[in-house]
Write a protein that holds these residues in place. Structure first.
Motif, mmCIF file in Angstrom:
data_model
loop_
_atom_site.group_PDB
_atom_site.id
_atom_site.type_symbol
_atom_site.label_atom_id
_atom_site.label_comp_id
_atom_site.label_asym_id
_atom_site.label_seq_id
_atom_site.Cartn_x
_atom_site.Cartn_y
_atom_site.Cartn_z
ATOM 1 N N MET A 102 7.921 -75.210 7.641
ATOM 2 C CA MET A 102 7.965 -75.755 8.994
ATOM 3 C C MET A 102 6.854 -75.160 9.852
ATOM 4 S SD MET A 102 12.035 -75.672 9.836
ATOM 5 C CE MET A 102 11.756 -74.149 10.599
ATOM 6 N N GLY A 103 6.573 -73.884 9.597
ATOM 7 C CA GLY A 103 5.584 -73.172 10.416
ATOM 8 C C GLY A 103 6.227 -72.642 11.687
ATOM 9 N N GLY A 104 5.458 -71.827 12.435
ATOM 10 C CA GLY A 104 5.959 -71.257 13.689
ATOM 11 C C GLY A 104 6.929 -70.106 13.429
ATOM 12 N N ILE A 105 7.358 -69.477 14.515
ATOM 13 C CA ILE A 105 8.237 -68.306 14.372
ATOM 14 C C ILE A 105 9.719 -68.721 14.362
ATOM 15 C CG2 ILE A 105 8.824 -66.024 15.307
ATOM 16 C CD1 ILE A 105 5.903 -66.278 14.355
ATOM 17 N N GLU A 106 10.166 -69.368 15.430
ATOM 18 C CA GLU A 106 11.559 -69.832 15.456
ATOM 19 C C GLU A 106 11.573 -71.350 15.403
ATOM 20 O OE1 GLU A 106 13.990 -67.995 14.987
ATOM 21 O OE2 GLU A 106 13.512 -66.021 15.785
ATOM 22 N N PRO A 107 12.502 -71.948 14.703
ATOM 23 C CA PRO A 107 13.633 -71.356 13.983
ATOM 24 C C PRO A 107 13.329 -70.915 12.552
ATOM 25 C CG PRO A 107 13.835 -73.729 13.940
ATOM 26 C CD PRO A 107 12.569 -73.436 14.681
ATOM 27 N N ALA A 108 12.021 -70.905 12.140
ATOM 28 C CA ALA A 108 11.716 -70.561 10.741
ATOM 29 C C ALA A 108 12.285 -69.184 10.371
ATOM 30 C CB ALA A 108 10.198 -70.590 10.526
ATOM 31 N N ALA A 141 2.709 -51.136 5.614
ATOM 32 C CA ALA A 141 3.023 -52.238 6.533
ATOM 33 C C ALA A 141 1.961 -52.279 7.639
ATOM 34 C CB ALA A 141 4.409 -52.040 7.145
ATOM 35 N N VAL A 142 1.292 -53.413 7.773
ATOM 36 C CA VAL A 142 0.221 -53.534 8.782
ATOM 37 C C VAL A 142 0.674 -54.518 9.864
ATOM 38 C CG1 VAL A 142 -2.161 -54.249 9.202
ATOM 39 C CG2 VAL A 142 -1.594 -53.014 7.101
ATOM 40 N N PRO A 143 1.038 -54.007 11.049
ATOM 41 C CA PRO A 143 1.432 -54.936 12.116
ATOM 42 C C PRO A 143 0.224 -55.698 12.652
ATOM 43 C CG PRO A 143 1.553 -52.655 12.890
ATOM 44 C CD PRO A 143 1.119 -52.601 11.463
ATOM 45 N N LEU A 144 0.490 -56.899 13.137
ATOM 46 C CA LEU A 144 -0.607 -57.751 13.605
ATOM 47 C C LEU A 144 -1.395 -57.089 14.736
ATOM 48 C CD1 LEU A 144 -1.955 -60.485 13.281
ATOM 49 C CD2 LEU A 144 -0.243 -61.456 14.812
ATOM 50 N N ASP A 145 -0.721 -56.332 15.595
ATOM 51 C CA ASP A 145 -1.461 -55.749 16.723
ATOM 52 C C ASP A 145 -2.354 -54.574 16.306
ATOM 53 O OD1 ASP A 145 0.410 -53.799 16.407
ATOM 54 O OD2 ASP A 145 1.477 -54.171 18.279
ATOM 55 N N ALA A 146 -2.287 -54.184 15.027
ATOM 56 C CA ALA A 146 -3.208 -53.147 14.551
ATOM 57 C C ALA A 146 -4.495 -53.756 13.985
ATOM 58 C CB ALA A 146 -2.526 -52.307 13.470
ATOM 59 N N VAL A 147 -4.558 -55.097 13.983
ATOM 60 C CA VAL A 147 -5.750 -55.779 13.447
ATOM 61 C C VAL A 147 -6.722 -56.041 14.604
ATOM 62 C CG1 VAL A 147 -6.603 -57.811 12.206
ATOM 63 C CG2 VAL A 147 -4.323 -56.899 11.685
ATOM 64 N N THR A 192 4.052 -61.309 11.771
ATOM 65 C CA THR A 192 4.747 -60.760 12.948
ATOM 66 C C THR A 192 6.140 -60.223 12.607
ATOM 67 O OG1 THR A 192 5.431 -63.019 13.466
ATOM 68 C CG2 THR A 192 3.554 -62.159 14.694
ATOM 69 N N HIS A 193 6.833 -60.844 11.635
ATOM 70 C CA HIS A 193 8.207 -60.431 11.322
ATOM 71 C C HIS A 193 8.390 -60.116 9.843
ATOM 72 C CE1 HIS A 193 8.707 -62.449 15.197
ATOM 73 N NE2 HIS A 193 9.781 -61.709 15.341
ATOM 74 N N GLY A 194 7.277 -59.860 9.136
ATOM 75 C CA GLY A 194 7.357 -59.580 7.694
ATOM 76 C C GLY A 194 8.371 -58.491 7.371
ATOM 77 N N PRO A 195 8.258 -57.293 7.975
ATOM 78 C CA PRO A 195 9.182 -56.210 7.601
ATOM 79 C C PRO A 195 10.655 -56.596 7.752
ATOM 80 C CG PRO A 195 7.345 -55.337 8.875
ATOM 81 C CD PRO A 195 7.208 -56.830 8.899
ATOM 82 N N GLU A 196 10.983 -57.329 8.815
ATOM 83 C CA GLU A 196 12.384 -57.736 9.027
ATOM 84 C C GLU A 196 12.847 -58.644 7.876
ATOM 85 O OE1 GLU A 196 12.877 -60.328 12.383
ATOM 86 O OE2 GLU A 196 15.069 -60.104 12.390
ATOM 87 N N ILE A 197 11.984 -59.562 7.472
ATOM 88 C CA ILE A 197 12.354 -60.500 6.411
ATOM 89 C C ILE A 197 12.424 -59.787 5.061
ATOM 90 C CG2 ILE A 197 11.484 -62.526 5.153
ATOM 91 C CD1 ILE A 197 10.585 -63.479 8.043
ATOM 92 N N PHE A 198 11.443 -58.915 4.787
ATOM 93 C CA PHE A 198 11.457 -58.188 3.511
ATOM 94 C C PHE A 198 12.656 -57.231 3.433
ATOM 95 C CE2 PHE A 198 6.666 -58.857 3.901
ATOM 96 C CZ PHE A 198 6.692 -59.992 3.114
ATOM 97 N N ASP A 199 12.983 -56.593 4.545
ATOM 98 C CA ASP A 199 14.150 -55.693 4.563
ATOM 99 C C ASP A 199 15.434 -56.463 4.281
ATOM 100 O OD1 ASP A 199 12.597 -53.558 5.094
ATOM 101 O OD2 ASP A 199 13.184 -53.318 7.198
ATOM 102 N N ALA A 200 15.553 -57.636 4.910
ATOM 103 C CA ALA A 200 16.759 -58.448 4.699
ATOM 104 C C ALA A 200 16.877 -58.823 3.221
ATOM 105 C CB ALA A 200 16.702 -59.701 5.569
#
Ligand code: NAP
Length: 437
Positions: free
Chosen positions: A81-87, A218-224, A111-119
Motif C-alpha cells: 500500500m505504501g505510506g506509514i499508516e495504516p500500513a 539500527a540506523v534511524p532515518l534522522d541520522a542520515v 521510520t518504524h523498522g525496529p518496532e516491526i522487527f521487534d514485534a
C-alpha cells in the motif's frame, strides 16, 4: 500435480506493484507452488476503491476494502500500500496473528523498522523486504546473508531512478535541471510532486535500510545526512565532465574510525564520481549498489530500481521464501543489529572535495586562497585556473577549480565560509564531494 499444503496469501494494495504481484501469482501459481513446496492461495486483495481502474484484470471477488478481516487467518501478508499508516498497523496485526510478512515499504521500514522487527521477534515471525531498497535488484539478501561472514566497509548506491535519469540527461545534453525535470515529469519518470526524489528523501530511506544491514546497527532515518540535486546546474555538470567526473546522487554508507573508535556514517548527496568508476556507467533510470567488503572486495549490483513488474519480481521471491519457511516451521531470523556502532554526524566525515571559486584575477590572490585553505587544515591536490572575463575597468575574473586531498567536512565548510568572506573571492560557485577513489 503434487498435492501441496495450501498457504493463504493476503495482498494489501493493487497499485503499480501490487497488481503485478497478483497477476504473476495467479499466472505462475503451479510453478511457484513447486518452488515453494506449498500452494500459494491468493485469498483477497485490499484496496481503497474496489471499482478503481487497475493495470491488470483482477477478479472482482478478490477485491475488498476490509483489510483487517483479510489479514485474519492469512499465513503470508504482502503489504504494497505504501505510506506509514495504516500500513504499520496492518503489518503489526499480521505479525501478531501469526503471519510472515512481505513489504516493499521503505518509508515504513526506515521510520518504524525496529518496532516491526521487534514485534516479529516476539512471535518468531519473519519480515521480508527485498524490494524496499533497490526495487528488482537483489541487495537485501546479499547484505543480510551472503556477506554475513564478511565486513562491509562501504556502500555507494545509486538508489533513486528519477534523480539518476535527470542527472544523466543533464550530463549528456548539457541541459538545465528545471528543463529536464519538466521533461521527466511529462514522460512519467518523475512524480507531479518530485520532492521525495529530487530532495533525496527517498534515497535517505533506502540508505538507512542498507546501512542497518551492512553494519549490523539500527540506523534511524534522522541520522542520515541528506542533500538533494536541485542546486546542480549545467555549468557544474560541464565542469565535472571536463575534469573527468560525472555527478551522481549517491547514498554512501561507510565504516570509519573517528577518534580511535569504529563508527559509521550514512549520507545522501550529489557527488563527483570518476568516469572510470563502475557507477559512472549507470545510465537513465537504472540503479546500482556498489559494495566494498573486506574479504570479498568490490561487488556491484545493477538493474531496475523501480517499476511495477520489476519490483514484483523481488516481492515474489520474498513470498516464496516466506512460504518455504512457513512449511519448514521454526522461528524467524531476526535482524542483526547487535554491533550497535555509533553513527557520526556529517561534520566528522572525511572526503575529497572540488571547490569552484570565481576570484579577482590579480597577483597574490592564489597565495591568499592557498593560505586560507592551509590555515583551515584543507590540503590542495590540484588547481586549475581559467580567465572568464574582464569588467569595464579591465579587472578580470578567473575561475579556480581546486581539488583537495581528504579533508574533514567541518574543516572544509568552515574554510569555505572564510573564503567567501575573504574579499578576494567574488563567488563560491560550487563545492562538491568526490566519492569512489
Ligand atoms: P500505488 O501504485 O500507489 O498503490 C497503492 C495501492 O494501495 C493501491 O491499490 C491502493 O488502493 C492501496 N491502498 C492505499 N492505501 C490503502 C488503504 N488505506 N487501505 C487499502 N488499500 C490501500 O503504490 P506502488 O507504487 O504499487 O507502491 C507500493 C509500495 O511499493 C510502496 O511502499 C512503494 O514505496 C514500494 N515500491 C514501489 C516501487 C515502484 O516502482 N512503484 C518500487 C519499489 C518499492 P486503490 O488502488 O484503491 O487506490
Amino acid at each position: 500435480m503434487t498435492d501441496y499444503r495450501r498457504l493463504r496469501v493476503a495482498l494489501l494494495g493493487a497499485g503499480s506493484v501490487g497488481s503485478q504481484v497478483a497477476s504473476l501469482l495467479r499466472q505462475h501459481g503451479d510453478e511457484l507452488a513447486d518452488r515453494a513446496g506449498a500452494t500459494l492461495e491468493l485469498v483477497g486483495i485490499a484496496v481503497r476503491d474496489v471499482d478503481a481502474p487497475r493495470d491488470v484484470d483482477l477478479p472482482r471477488e478478490l477485491l475488498t476494502t476490509d483489510a483487517e478481516t483479510l489479514i485474519v487467518g492469512a499465513d503470508i501478508v504482502i503489504e504494497l500500500m505504501g505510506g506509514i499508516e495504516p500500513a504499520r498497523e496492518y503489518l503489526l496485526q499480521a505479525i501478531n496473528s501469526g503471519a510472515d510478512v512481505v513489504t516493499a515499504n521503505k518509508a515504513l521500514l526506515a521510520t518504524h523498522g525496529p518496532e516491526i522487527f521487534d514485534a516479529a521477534d516476539q512471535v518468531g515471525a519473519q519480515v521480508y523486504y527485498e524490494a524496499a531498497a533497490a526495487g528488482a535488484i537483489p541487495i537485501i539478501r546479499p547484505l543480510r546473508d551472503s556477506l554475513a561472514g564478511d565486513r562491509v566497509q562501504r556502500i555507494m548506491g545509486i538508489v533513486n531512478g528519477t534523480t539518476n535519469y535527470i542527472l544523466d540527461r543533464m550530463d549528456k545534453e548539457g541541459a538545465e535541471f528545471g528543463d529536464v525535470l519538466a521533461d521527466a515529469q511529462a514522460l512519467g519518470y518523475a512524480e507531479a510532486d518530485p520532492t521525495a526524489d529530487i530532495e533525496g528523501y527517498d534515497a535517505a530511506q533506502k540508505a538507512a535500510i542498507l546501512a542497518s544491514l551492512a553494519f549490523h546497527t539500527a540506523v534511524p532515518l534522522d541520522a542520515v545526512h541528506r542533500e538533494g540535486i536541485t542546486r546542480i546546474d549545467a555549468s557544474m555538470m560541464d565542469a565535472a565532465r571536463k575534469a573527468g567526473y560525472v555527478i551522481k546522487l549517491l547514498a554512501v554508507c561507510e565504516r570509519m574510525v573517528a577518534d580511535g573508535d569504529e563508527t559509521i556514517s550514512v549520507r545522501v548527496y550529489p557527488a563527483l564520481v570518476s568516469r572510470e568508476h563502475p557507477l559512472a556507467s549507470v545510465h537513465g533510470a537504472n540503479n546500482a549498489v556498489f559494495v566494498e567488503a573486506e574479504a570479498a572486495g568490490p561487488l556491484m549490483f545493477y538493474g531496475a530500481g523501480a517499476g511495477g513488474v520489476q519490483t514484483a519480481s523481488a516481492v515474489l521471491g520474498d513470498v516464496v521464501s516466506a512460504a518455504r519457511r512457513h512449511i519448514a516451521g521454526g522461528v524467524g531470523v531476526g535482524e542483526s543489529t547487535r554491533a550497535n556502532l555509533p553513527i557520526v554526524p556529517i561534520g566528522h566525515v572525511t572526503t575529497r572535495y572540488q571547490i569552484t571559486l570565481e576570484v579577482n584575477d590579480q597577483p597574490g590572490v592564489l597565495a591568499t586562497i592557498a593560505g586560507i585553505l592551509s590555515d583551515g587544515n584543507v590540503s590542495i591536490a590540484t588547481v586549475e585556473q581559467t580567465v572568464i572575463g574582464d569588467d569595464i575597468e579591465g579587472a578580470g575574473t578567473a575561475r579556480l577549480v581546486i581539488g583537495t586531498h581528504k579533508a574533514r567536512e567541518q574543516d572544509l565548510s568552515d574554510t569555505v565560509d572564510t573564503l567567501a568572506q575573504s574579499g578576494v573571492v567574488e563567488k563560491v560557485a560550487s563545492v562538491l564531494r568526490v566519492e569512489g577513489d
